[in-house]
Design a protein around this motif. Structure first.
Motif, short mmCIF file in Angstrom:
data_model
loop_
_atom_site.label_atom_id
_atom_site.label_comp_id
_atom_site.label_asym_id
_atom_site.label_seq_id
_atom_site.Cartn_x
_atom_site.Cartn_y
_atom_site.Cartn_z
N ALA A 1 5.11 6.37 -8.70
CA ALA A 1 4.68 4.83 -7.69
C ALA A 1 6.40 4.25 -8.75
O ALA A 1 7.30 3.77 -7.40
CB ALA A 1 4.19 4.52 -7.03
N GLN A 2 5.79 3.14 -10.05
CA GLN A 2 6.38 1.99 -9.51
C GLN A 2 7.30 2.63 -9.91
O GLN A 2 8.66 1.91 -10.06
CB GLN A 2 5.62 1.80 -11.10
CG GLN A 2 4.19 0.88 -10.64
CD GLN A 2 3.48 0.02 -11.58
OE1 GLN A 2 4.19 1.01 -12.89
NE2 GLN A 2 3.16 -0.72 -11.98
N LEU B 1 6.30 7.37 -1.22
CA LEU B 1 5.11 7.30 -2.36
C LEU B 1 3.83 7.44 -1.89
O LEU B 1 3.35 7.93 -3.00
CB LEU B 1 5.41 5.51 -2.06
CG LEU B 1 6.18 5.03 -2.56
CD1 LEU B 1 6.10 3.75 -2.45
CD2 LEU B 1 7.64 5.40 -4.05
N LYS B 2 3.84 7.78 -1.61
CA LYS B 2 2.29 8.70 -1.02
C LYS B 2 1.79 10.09 -1.82
O LYS B 2 2.96 10.30 -2.27
CB LYS B 2 2.47 9.60 0.73
CG LYS B 2 0.66 8.92 0.84
CD LYS B 2 1.17 9.22 2.56
CE LYS B 2 -0.76 9.61 3.54
NZ LYS B 2 -0.54 9.50 4.21
N ASP C 1 0.97 -1.30 0.41
CA ASP C 1 0.22 -0.26 0.12
C ASP C 1 0.90 1.13 -0.06
O ASP C 1 1.45 1.43 0.86
CB ASP C 1 -1.20 0.44 1.30
CG ASP C 1 -1.59 1.10 1.20
OD1 ASP C 1 -1.70 2.36 0.30
OD2 ASP C 1 -3.14 1.04 2.06
N THR C 2 0.91 1.81 -0.82
CA THR C 2 1.95 3.09 -1.03
C THR C 2 1.49 4.39 -0.50
O THR C 2 2.28 4.79 0.36
CB THR C 2 1.63 3.84 -2.24
OG1 THR C 2 0.43 4.10 -2.65
CG2 THR C 2 2.12 3.20 -3.62
N ASP C 3 0.33 4.29 0.50
CA ASP C 3 0.05 4.85 1.28
C ASP C 3 1.48 5.23 2.81
O ASP C 3 1.01 5.82 3.91
CB ASP C 3 -1.37 5.25 2.10
CG ASP C 3 -1.98 5.72 0.88
OD1 ASP C 3 -1.35 6.86 0.14
OD2 ASP C 3 -3.41 5.37 1.00
N LEU D 1 11.05 -1.03 2.12
CA LEU D 1 10.35 -2.22 1.18
C LEU D 1 11.60 -3.25 1.00
O LEU D 1 10.68 -3.71 0.55
CB LEU D 1 10.55 -1.44 -0.27
CG LEU D 1 9.60 -1.85 -1.75
CD1 LEU D 1 8.16 -2.67 -1.22
CD2 LEU D 1 9.22 -1.10 -2.74
N TYR E 1 4.54 4.20 2.88
CA TYR E 1 5.02 4.44 2.28
C TYR E 1 5.09 6.14 2.30
O TYR E 1 4.71 5.87 0.86
CB TYR E 1 6.09 4.13 1.27
CG TYR E 1 5.66 2.56 1.46
CD1 TYR E 1 7.28 1.94 2.14
CD2 TYR E 1 4.98 1.46 1.54
CE1 TYR E 1 8.12 0.66 2.02
CE2 TYR E 1 5.43 0.06 1.55
CZ TYR E 1 6.38 -0.24 2.33
OH TYR E 1 6.20 -1.53 2.72
N LYS F 1 0.33 6.22 -9.61
CA LYS F 1 0.77 4.44 -9.87
C LYS F 1 2.14 4.80 -10.22
O LYS F 1 3.30 3.52 -10.38
CB LYS F 1 -0.51 3.62 -10.33
CG LYS F 1 0.26 2.02 -10.24
CD LYS F 1 -0.72 1.15 -11.43
CE LYS F 1 -0.17 -0.43 -11.27
NZ LYS F 1 -1.05 -1.49 -11.80
N ILE G 1 10.54 3.45 -7.18
CA ILE G 1 10.43 2.04 -6.49
C ILE G 1 11.84 1.14 -7.36
O ILE G 1 12.63 1.08 -7.05
CB ILE G 1 9.56 1.26 -6.62
CG1 ILE G 1 8.85 1.40 -6.06
CG2 ILE G 1 9.71 -0.28 -5.99
CD1 ILE G 1 7.44 0.75 -5.20
#
Length: 84
Positions: free
Chosen positions: A37-38, A29-30, A22-24, A60, A26, A34, A41
């Motif tokens: 965030a990808q 990433l919040k 869940d990006t929330d 992570l 981190y 998508k 990462i």
């Protein structure tokens, strides 16, 4: 007569680990899309600093390395017999 026999074996093991995050969880990433965030990462992974993405409890990198292996594959198997 004594002979020293050496058997060399080799193989490549590939393992797949799967983790849903869940990006929330981190802060870094919040709020990202998508795709962003990808990419973030991937960039952290490529830089070797995936452990900087801190989650609620672990980074992570810790989470993904602790994830269950969903598939293993062994390839490039072989062996060779020789003498010293």
């Amino acid at each position: 007569m004594k002979l020293n026999v050496v058997l060399t074996e080799w193989f490549t093991t590939t393992s797949w680990r799967k983790l849903e995050i869940d990006t929330d969880d981190y802060p870094e990433l919040k709020g990202m899309s998508k795709a962003d965030a990808q990419q973030h990462i991937i960039d952290k992974y490529d830089e070797g600093v995936l452990n900087e993405l801190e989650g609620k409890e672990w980074s992570l990198e810790d989470n993904i390395r602790d994830a269950d292996i969903v598939r293993d594959k062994i390839t490039n198997e072989g062996e060779n017999l020789d003498f010293e």
